[in-house]
Design an enzyme around this catalytic site. Structure first.
Site, PDB file in Angstrom:
ATOM      1  N   HIS A  37      37.344  15.739  29.406  1.00 54.75           N
ATOM      2  CA  HIS A  37      36.443  16.448  28.487  1.00 54.75           C
ATOM      3  C   HIS A  37      35.561  15.450  27.737  1.00 54.75           C
ATOM      4  O   HIS A  37      34.361  15.660  27.588  1.00 54.75           O
ATOM      5  CB  HIS A  37      37.245  17.224  27.429  1.00 54.75           C
ATOM      6  N   LYS A  41      45.378  32.384  28.479  1.00 58.50           N
ATOM      7  CA  LYS A  41      45.804  31.128  29.107  1.00 58.50           C
ATOM      8  C   LYS A  41      47.100  30.608  28.501  1.00 58.50           C
ATOM      9  O   LYS A  41      47.581  29.545  28.890  1.00 58.50           O
ATOM     10  CB  LYS A  41      44.704  30.073  28.950  1.00 58.50           C
ATOM     11  N   ARG A  44      34.861  19.527  38.411  1.00 55.75           N
ATOM     12  CA  ARG A  44      35.801  18.607  39.030  1.00 55.75           C
ATOM     13  C   ARG A  44      35.602  18.715  40.528  1.00 55.75           C
ATOM     14  O   ARG A  44      34.548  18.391  41.024  1.00 55.75           O
ATOM     15  CB  ARG A  44      37.231  18.926  38.590  1.00 55.75           C
ATOM     16  N   SER A  75      43.857  19.519  31.692  1.00 57.64           N
ATOM     17  CA  SER A  75      44.822  19.706  30.597  1.00 57.64           C
ATOM     18  C   SER A  75      46.144  20.249  31.127  1.00 57.64           C
ATOM     19  O   SER A  75      47.229  19.805  30.739  1.00 57.64           O
ATOM     20  CB  SER A  75      44.279  20.690  29.556  1.00 57.64           C
TER      21      SER A  75
HETATM   22  P1  ADP Z   1      38.152  26.456  30.628  1.00 61.70           P
HETATM   23  O1  ADP Z   1      39.227  27.340  30.095  1.00 61.70           O
HETATM   24  O2  ADP Z   1      36.760  26.913  30.303  1.00 61.70           O
HETATM   25  O3  ADP Z   1      38.310  26.035  32.069  1.00 61.70           O
HETATM   26  P2  ADP Z   1      38.786  23.726  29.948  1.00 61.70           P
HETATM   27  O4  ADP Z   1      39.105  23.202  28.587  1.00 61.70           O
HETATM   28  O5  ADP Z   1      39.845  23.638  30.987  1.00 61.70           O
HETATM   29  O6  ADP Z   1      38.306  25.168  29.714  1.00 61.70           O
HETATM   30  O7  ADP Z   1      37.485  22.995  30.485  1.00 61.70           O
HETATM   31  C1  ADP Z   1      36.246  23.065  29.830  1.00 61.70           C
HETATM   32  C2  ADP Z   1      35.185  22.506  30.738  1.00 61.70           C
HETATM   33  O8  ADP Z   1      35.416  21.130  30.969  1.00 61.70           O
HETATM   34  C3  ADP Z   1      35.126  23.161  32.115  1.00 61.70           C
HETATM   35  O9  ADP Z   1      33.773  23.213  32.520  1.00 61.70           O
HETATM   36  C4  ADP Z   1      35.905  22.205  32.980  1.00 61.70           C
HETATM   37  O10 ADP Z   1      35.519  22.280  34.337  1.00 61.70           O
HETATM   38  C5  ADP Z   1      35.483  20.878  32.350  1.00 61.70           C
HETATM   39  N1  ADP Z   1      36.431  19.813  32.626  1.00 61.70           N
HETATM   40  C6  ADP Z   1      37.703  19.717  32.210  1.00 61.70           C
HETATM   41  N2  ADP Z   1      38.280  18.580  32.662  1.00 61.70           N
HETATM   42  C7  ADP Z   1      37.328  17.935  33.389  1.00 61.70           C
HETATM   43  C8  ADP Z   1      37.283  16.714  34.140  1.00 61.70           C
HETATM   44  N3  ADP Z   1      38.345  15.933  34.266  1.00 61.70           N
HETATM   45  N4  ADP Z   1      36.121  16.378  34.769  1.00 61.70           N
HETATM   46  C9  ADP Z   1      35.044  17.196  34.677  1.00 61.70           C
HETATM   47  N5  ADP Z   1      35.020  18.352  33.990  1.00 61.70           N
HETATM   48  C10 ADP Z   1      36.137  18.725  33.363  1.00 61.70           C
END
Ligand code: ADP
Length: 172
Positions: free
Chosen positions: A20, A44, A98, A136
């Site tokens: 993030h 979630k 990703r 995460s």
């Molecule tokens: P959500 O519930 O919207 O998926 P997340 O907190 O998991 O929320 O992720 C928020 C954003 O950050 C999403 O667009 C996710 O793809 C991106 N993201 C999370 N981890 C990574 C990473 N390692 N590389 C690139 N983008 C990421």
């Protein structure tokens, strides 16, 4: 003076990872103000409360705002993403991509969002290869089985995850 460009980076941030943070750093190069939207997302089943997630994002990003001079605002939301983006006057939504797994979901969501509001652009960013595979969900799983997570999250986040894991082991 031209209008400030406002970007909105939404997510669950349960909790914020180095992945993030890498996307946030890249996003800061594109906008004059970045709003990090922390979704309530009860479906979630988050490990951290909304308040904890918001406080952690504020703590881990404050130095970035100082270093770049770009304003960062952290806001929680519990509504349709596009309605939140409109309310915050966002010009664009920033999402991280990703691997292939993210694509299908993001593709559908972006398509729907364009129908809700075609004026708000969605921008996809890829993290540095070192951070691309961090999620995460996986970091929490590794911690539950006593694996080392220091390469994936900031130090205070690592401590907080370990505390939560220990608490849940004490009170299953
Ligand atoms: P959500 O519930 O919207 O998926 P997340 O907190 O998991 O929320 O992720 C928020 C954003 O950050 C999403 O667009 C996710 O793809 C991106 N993201 C999370 N981890 C990574 C990473 N390692 N590389 C690139 N983008 C990421």
């Amino acid at each position: 003076m031209s209008k400030k460009r406002i970007g909105l980076y939404p997510g669950t941030f349960d909790p914020i990872t180095n992945g993030h943070l890498d996307i946030i750093k890249r996003g800061l190069r594109l906008v004059d103000k970045l709003i990090i939207g922390v979704a309530t997302n009860p479906s979630k089943n988050p490990m951290f409360s909304l308040e904890e997630r918001v406080t952690t994002v504020i703590r881990e990003t404050s130095a970035l705002a100082d270093a770049t001079g770009v304003e960062i605002e952290v806001a929680q939301f519990d509504e349709l993403l596009m309605h939140f983006a409109e309310r915050m006057n966002a010009d664009c939504i920033i999402r991280g991509l990703r691997a292939v797994a993210d694509f299908e979901y993001e593709f559908q969501m972006t398509g729907m969002n364009y129908q809700i509001n075609p004026d708000i652009e969605t921008v996809f960013l890829m993290a540095d290869p070192r951070y691309q595979t961090i999620a995460s969900k996986l970091v929490k799983e590794v911690a539950i089985y006593d694996g080392k997570i220091s390469a994936f999250v900031p130090t205070l986040v690592e401590k907080a995850i370990i505390e939560k894991v220990n608490l849940s082991k004490e009170n299953p």
